[in-house]
Design a protein around this motif. Structure first.
Motif, PDB file in Angstrom:
ATOM      1  N   ARG A 222      46.642  36.438  36.937  1.00  0.00           N
ATOM      2  CA  ARG A 222      45.861  36.992  37.707  1.00  0.00           C
ATOM      3  C   ARG A 222      44.502  37.801  36.846  1.00  0.00           C
ATOM      4  O   ARG A 222      43.465  37.644  37.277  1.00  0.00           O
ATOM      5  N   SER A 224      42.520  40.918  35.342  1.00  0.00           N
ATOM      6  CA  SER A 224      41.801  42.082  36.034  1.00  0.00           C
ATOM      7  C   SER A 224      41.238  41.730  37.329  1.00  0.00           C
ATOM      8  O   SER A 224      41.137  40.563  37.620  1.00  0.00           O
ATOM      9  N   THR A 225      40.797  42.722  38.287  1.00  0.00           N
ATOM     10  CA  THR A 225      40.217  42.439  39.347  1.00  0.00           C
ATOM     11  C   THR A 225      38.993  41.736  39.289  1.00  0.00           C
ATOM     12  O   THR A 225      38.712  40.700  40.332  1.00  0.00           O
ATOM     13  N   ARG A 226      38.190  42.052  38.447  1.00  0.00           N
ATOM     14  CA  ARG A 226      37.104  41.496  38.229  1.00  0.00           C
ATOM     15  C   ARG A 226      37.322  39.660  37.630  1.00  0.00           C
ATOM     16  O   ARG A 226      36.629  38.876  38.284  1.00  0.00           O
TER      17      ARG A 226
END
Length: 543
Positions: A222, A224-226
């Protein structure tokens, strides 16, 4: 942790070896690419791609397969024209470049195994045959391997280097989804393989802390969110590009387009491929399963035998088990059952989805043979060197014989990969005769005769699905469309006699040849077998 067993210099040699294999793989796929006449499925893809090129209008239709080939073929035809060879060039390029996928696996495979993986992707008879065939099975298999390979590199590489594989994997997943409806079956096989691989590690005592390890792996995938949002954006962009409807050859930037690409496409897929299967689409499993296994044994016995050895040695040998070998062996094993269940037709192209993952454990077996010979060489023991050399030569000879008998073999029923919808005759004379006959003609160029080819109602095949009578003409619509022939049809002699002027070409079932010969006295007739059996037509060309 990397399983590579050599220095940076040796890694460079691996890259050079894979580049050389890739060049050979491309050559093997492009040589005489247009020699074999179009299969009915190829003709459907080619015909609708030409219609899209001509009209600029395209809309995803599940019955016609994934949109990847249609969209790409439009650009190919627009650039270099439409022939059997140029139409197959897209699949040939994907298959020819597939040995480079092995580079994604080299952190989990030894150098010899990585090179062997590239070689098997290049030379496996099933992958080579369908790397010269206009269907989405081979692209789906290759893109699926790219997704898995990118996942491996996301786990193994440092985060700062792994980011690119997240985006590459997202793009490959989008391409896989666009290639074929069989992507659903592939995802199911991958999930089954993942679960069995986790269970295997627990059974051999390597499963302590499995939950924490899975969480850590998912975290690496996955990012980081970015990064996660960026990868999702790449996937959605690829999906939108292929599934969005086209008008005048372009995508309209509207909410309706987005809805059609995501919600509408999913709804259509479920309606046709899932709910529609309930309307007489079921079949018995055992005949499909036995036919699938029989074709695999006939066309790819060497790869299957190597895969079995690679898996068994990894699973029951004295060394540490490797998840990458087990995972792909389970993937191939799951496909033996999943694809015969989900398919609507028992066909040889299903073998692609078993052989593609099987090449990874097969490469492990080749690596085992190479290490056996190299250890004998280091000890100056001639026996293991000779054994390894003889076995290697035998395997290479069997692969070569399989390639010669299938990918470059005759299109007869004795070729295990030749589907019954493959024309048994060369259609180049048909194209040559019809092209010459219709040149300069004004009006209808080709007339189809008889209820086999002509429905009782007006049937304009503007888009799929089409009537069975139009399907009975395959693969001729592809050849007629690319030469710009205008076609029409009459169902009986009364319709033929009512014509003010007969067109330069008449196509009829071979059973009507004697009847029409008495009336078309100024025409010369030829017969062509449009399948391996039970589909012969008579073509009358005006002198």
């Amino acid at each position: 942790m990397s399983a590579a067993d050599s220095s940076e210099g040796a890694v460079d040699r691996v890259v050079v070896a894979l580049l050389a294999i890739t060049v050979l793989a491309l050559a093997a796929r492009f040589v005489s690419l247009g020699a074999r006449p179009f299969h009915w499925d190829e003709a459907r893809v080619g015909y609708w791609s030409l219609r899209y090129l001509d009209s600029g209008a395209y809309e995803y239709r599940p019955v016609a397969g994934g949109p990847f080939l249609y969209i790409v073929e439009r650009y190919v035809f627009g650039l270099v024209g439409a022939t059997d060879a140029t139409a197959r060039a897209v699949v040939a390029a994907v298959g020819g470049l597939s040995p480079l996928v092995a580079l994604l696996f080299r952190t989990r495979l030894r150098d010899s195994e990585t090179v062997a993986l590239g070689g098997l992707l290049a030379a496996s008879p099933v992958l080579l045959y369908y790397g010269r065939f206009l269907r989405g099975d081979l692209p789906l298999a290759v893109f699926s391997l790219v997704v898995v390979g990118c996942a491996i590199r996301l786990v193994d590489d440092p985060p700062e280097r792994a980011r690119r594989y997240r985006y590459l994997g997202a793009a490959a997943l989008g391409l896989a989804v666009a290639s074929s409806a069989f992507v659903v079956a592939t995802l199911l096989c991958v999930l089954v393989a993942a679960m069995l691989t986790v269970d295997q590690r627990r059974l051999v005592g390597e499963g302590e802390g499995t939950g924490d390890r899975i969480d850590a792996l998912l975290g690496r995938l996955r990012g980081s969110t970015r990064d996660a949002l960026g990868a999702l954006g790449v996937f959605l962009a690829v999906h939108l590009f292929f599934y969005a409807p086209r008008v005048n050859g372009s995508i309209r930037p509207t909410l309706g387009t987005v809805e059609a690409a995501f919600v509408g496409a999913a709804r259509s897929f479920v309606g046709v491929r899932v709910l529609g299967r309930r309307q007489g689409g079921e079949h018995q499993l055992l005949p499909y399963l036995s036919a699938h296994v029989e074709t695999l044994l006939a066309a790819s016995a060497v790869v299957l035998a190597l895969a079995a050895v690679g898996f068994l040695v990894d699973r029951y040998g004295t060394g540490e088990t490797r998840p990458v070998v087990a995972f792909h062996a389970y993937w191939a094993g799951a496909s033996l059952l999943v694809f015969p269940v989900v398919t609507e037709e028992s066909a040889a192209w299903l073998t692609v989805h078993t052989v593609a993952p099987a090449v990874v454990p097969a490469a492990a077996a080749v690596g085992l043979l190479a290490r056996y010979g190299s250890r004998g060489l280091a000890r100056e023991d001639a026996v293991p060197v000779a054994v390894a050399a003889l076995v290697g030569l035998a395997l290479a000879a069997q692969l070569g014989a399989g390639v010669a008998a299938t990918a470059y073999g005759p299109t007869t029923s004795e070729n295990p990969l030749a589907h019954h919808a493959q024309p048994a005759d060369d259609l180049d004379p048909f194209v040559s005769d019809v092209s010459a006959a219709i040149e300069g003609n004004d009006g209808v160029d080709v007339l189809f005769y008889g209820p086999t080819f002509v429905p009782a109602y007006d049937d304009e095949p503007a888009r799929p699905p089409v009537s069975d009578t139009w399907g009975n003409r395959l693969p001729l619509p592809w050849y007629l469309e690319r030469m710009g022939a205008e076609t029409d049809g009459v169902r009986d002699l009364r319709g033929l006699e009512s014509l003010d002027e007969r067109p330069p070409v008449v196509v009829a079932p071979a059973s009507e040849q004697s009847t029409l010969s008495a009336r078309l006295t100024d025409y010369e007739s030829s017969t062509y077998r449009l399948s391996l059996w039970n589909r012969e037509v008579a073509v009358f060309v005006r002198r």
